[in-house]
Design a protein around this motif. Sequence first.
Motif, PDB file in Angstrom:
ATOM      1  N   THR A  50       7.326   9.082  16.679  1.00  0.00           N
ATOM      2  CA  THR A  50       8.270   9.019  15.564  1.00  0.00           C
ATOM      3  C   THR A  50       7.581   9.633  14.348  1.00  0.00           C
ATOM      4  O   THR A  50       6.358   9.786  14.343  1.00  0.00           O
ATOM      5  N   PHE A  73       6.536   9.553   8.366  1.00  0.00           N
ATOM      6  CA  PHE A  73       7.197   8.906   7.239  1.00  0.00           C
ATOM      7  C   PHE A  73       8.661   8.669   7.564  1.00  0.00           C
ATOM      8  O   PHE A  73       9.234   9.336   8.419  1.00  0.00           O
ATOM      9  N   GLU A  74       9.232   7.687   6.910  1.00  0.00           N
ATOM     10  CA  GLU A  74      10.613   7.273   7.171  1.00  0.00           C
ATOM     11  C   GLU A  74      11.251   6.935   5.821  1.00  0.00           C
ATOM     12  O   GLU A  74      10.560   6.768   4.819  1.00  0.00           O
ATOM     13  N   SER A  89      12.197   4.584   3.151  1.00  0.00           N
ATOM     14  CA  SER A  89      11.486   3.332   2.814  1.00  0.00           C
ATOM     15  C   SER A  89      12.228   2.119   3.355  1.00  0.00           C
ATOM     16  O   SER A  89      11.616   1.119   3.739  1.00  0.00           O
ATOM     17  N   PHE A 137      11.248   0.429   6.598  1.00  0.00           N
ATOM     18  CA  PHE A 137      10.122  -0.516   6.566  1.00  0.00           C
ATOM     19  C   PHE A 137      10.498  -1.781   5.802  1.00  0.00           C
ATOM     20  O   PHE A 137      10.106  -2.880   6.184  1.00  0.00           O
ATOM     21  N   TRP A 149      11.008   7.841   0.442  1.00  0.00           N
ATOM     22  CA  TRP A 149      10.302   7.799   1.715  1.00  0.00           C
ATOM     23  C   TRP A 149       9.047   6.949   1.613  1.00  0.00           C
ATOM     24  O   TRP A 149       8.570   6.655   0.522  1.00  0.00           O
ATOM     25  N   ARG A 156       4.361   5.672   7.300  1.00  0.00           N
ATOM     26  CA  ARG A 156       4.519   4.506   8.170  1.00  0.00           C
ATOM     27  C   ARG A 156       3.285   3.595   8.126  1.00  0.00           C
ATOM     28  O   ARG A 156       2.167   4.065   8.307  1.00  0.00           O
ATOM     29  N   GLU A 214       3.102   0.928  10.105  1.00  0.00           N
ATOM     30  CA  GLU A 214       3.027   0.425  11.483  1.00  0.00           C
ATOM     31  C   GLU A 214       4.111   1.160  12.250  1.00  0.00           C
ATOM     32  O   GLU A 214       4.891   1.907  11.660  1.00  0.00           O
ATOM     33  N   ALA A 215       4.169   0.967  13.564  1.00  0.00           N
ATOM     34  CA  ALA A 215       5.055   1.821  14.359  1.00  0.00           C
ATOM     35  C   ALA A 215       6.343   1.139  14.808  1.00  0.00           C
ATOM     36  O   ALA A 215       7.317   1.819  15.133  1.00  0.00           O
ATOM     37  N   GLY A 274       9.792   2.057  13.008  1.00  0.00           N
ATOM     38  CA  GLY A 274      10.268   3.407  13.309  1.00  0.00           C
ATOM     39  C   GLY A 274      10.778   3.512  14.743  1.00  0.00           C
ATOM     40  O   GLY A 274      11.789   4.177  15.016  1.00  0.00           O
ATOM     41  N   ARG A 306      14.141   1.873  14.910  1.00  0.00           N
ATOM     42  CA  ARG A 306      15.105   2.782  14.285  1.00  0.00           C
ATOM     43  C   ARG A 306      15.501   3.871  15.281  1.00  0.00           C
ATOM     44  O   ARG A 306      16.679   4.184  15.456  1.00  0.00           O
ATOM     45  N   MET A 334      -1.712   5.229  10.991  1.00  0.00           N
ATOM     46  CA  MET A 334      -0.833   4.423  10.160  1.00  0.00           C
ATOM     47  C   MET A 334      -1.443   4.419   8.755  1.00  0.00           C
ATOM     48  O   MET A 334      -2.644   4.665   8.598  1.00  0.00           O
TER      49      MET A 334
END
Length: 436
Positions: free
Chosen positions: A42, A45-46, A48, A51, A79, A82, A84-85, A88, A91, A113
């Motif tokens: 994944t 970054f995602e 925000s 998370f 954004w 991450r 932790e995983a 994500g 998601r 991470m």
Amino acid sequence: MPKFQAPRGTRDLLPADATTYRRMSDIASRLSELYGYRPIETPMFEDSAVFERGIGEVTDIVEKELFRIRSPGSDEDRWALRPEATAGICRAFVEHGMHTLPQPVRLATFGPMFRYDRPQAGRYRQFYQWNVEAIGDAGPAIDAELIELALRFVRDVGVQDVELHLNSIGDAACRPAYIAALVEYLAKYEDALPPTERHRLRANPLRVLDTRDARTQAILDDAPTIDAFLCPACRDHFDSLLAHLDRLEVPIHRAPRLVRGLDYYTRTAFELYQRGAEGQQSALGGGGRYDGLIELFGARPTPGVGFALGIDRIAMLAAKQGVAESIGKPVAVVVGADPAATDVRLALATQLRAAGVATGADLAPRKLGRQLEGAAREGAHFAIVIGDELEAGQVQLRDLEAGTQRLVNVADLVRELQRAHASHRHGESDTSPTAT
Ligand code: AMP
């Protein structure tokens, strides 16, 4: 002082460390395949919110440690890198409709991470995790599968004396009564609690159990534990998990105060520690069940369980236990009595490499003594010494650690090296006849 240095809390993994990390990543891949966990990658970054929702707003990770990113021209940090995983991956599970796949969906990922934490030993701003998730199975057998897998990784890496700390943290049916009892107990000591713990007591009382403050820890010694509050369904789940682990001969250490402080975490919670080195700072990894999480991403309720192992800390322990030392070193280095015959040395090394033996070659036109010193410095187990015997198809195989050497036919070299190196790694001595 050089003008630029790696940012605070990050490190360059120079070849020795990078080799250890690569090896751990290889072991993780091999085990994932063996246990049927398929790779997933994944983004680093995602949004925000992934998370904030997936980890929880009242957690250190989200309150203080998120590396937020602002896109050019924007005035909000939309954004985040991450930390932790799991968030994500959940998601992605929802986004790609993975609930239509055969359940559970077993997934694994290995990578960096990021947490904006205060750097110290074993705590970095960029660190590495192996993350494994099983989504779509309520357990408890799969919980046992994952726990055994986490321990298997540590064992295969070669680290010893790792202990499994295990607890059940109940579910939405039984945890509220426990939280009420905990709050009632802690309220009596509220004045003695530091401000952080007082804030936690109000915002998310279970997190007080995670405290790093010694005084609070002493107060917690007599606090109620969740054990007495588990509802029949959670009790059954836990008892069955214990029975499964017993069947797999996994020794456990009951940890009645081990929690994951968020509502969507349910039942199984575990952490791995080096024996005798307990406490937040030293957890090598942790995991548990998160039956309420997928729902938070807008999908129908789907149970899940997973773990994350801290590769940096496991690598540190491996180095301390001397495991890492032999990793990435050549099995043998080819040296020769004739300094100028670099072509002969390179040709033999190339032949051995083609046969799968990690081989170095001294390619500097220097004296044999110097070449042998270099081979020892590289940490090679053997030196292959080319001399006049080569005309008869033979070379001297010198065990640099034992200080012994013997003549070997070039045709047998690969087999000899593999056999001697394997028995050496398993702690046996090479019992072949030797002559120095
Ligand atoms: P957590 O998701 O916080 O339970 O982290 C799982 C594991 O990752 C921990 O047990 C540590 O081994 C490792 N870890 C977490 N944070 C860091 C960090 N800042 N630096 C190095 N390792 C970490």
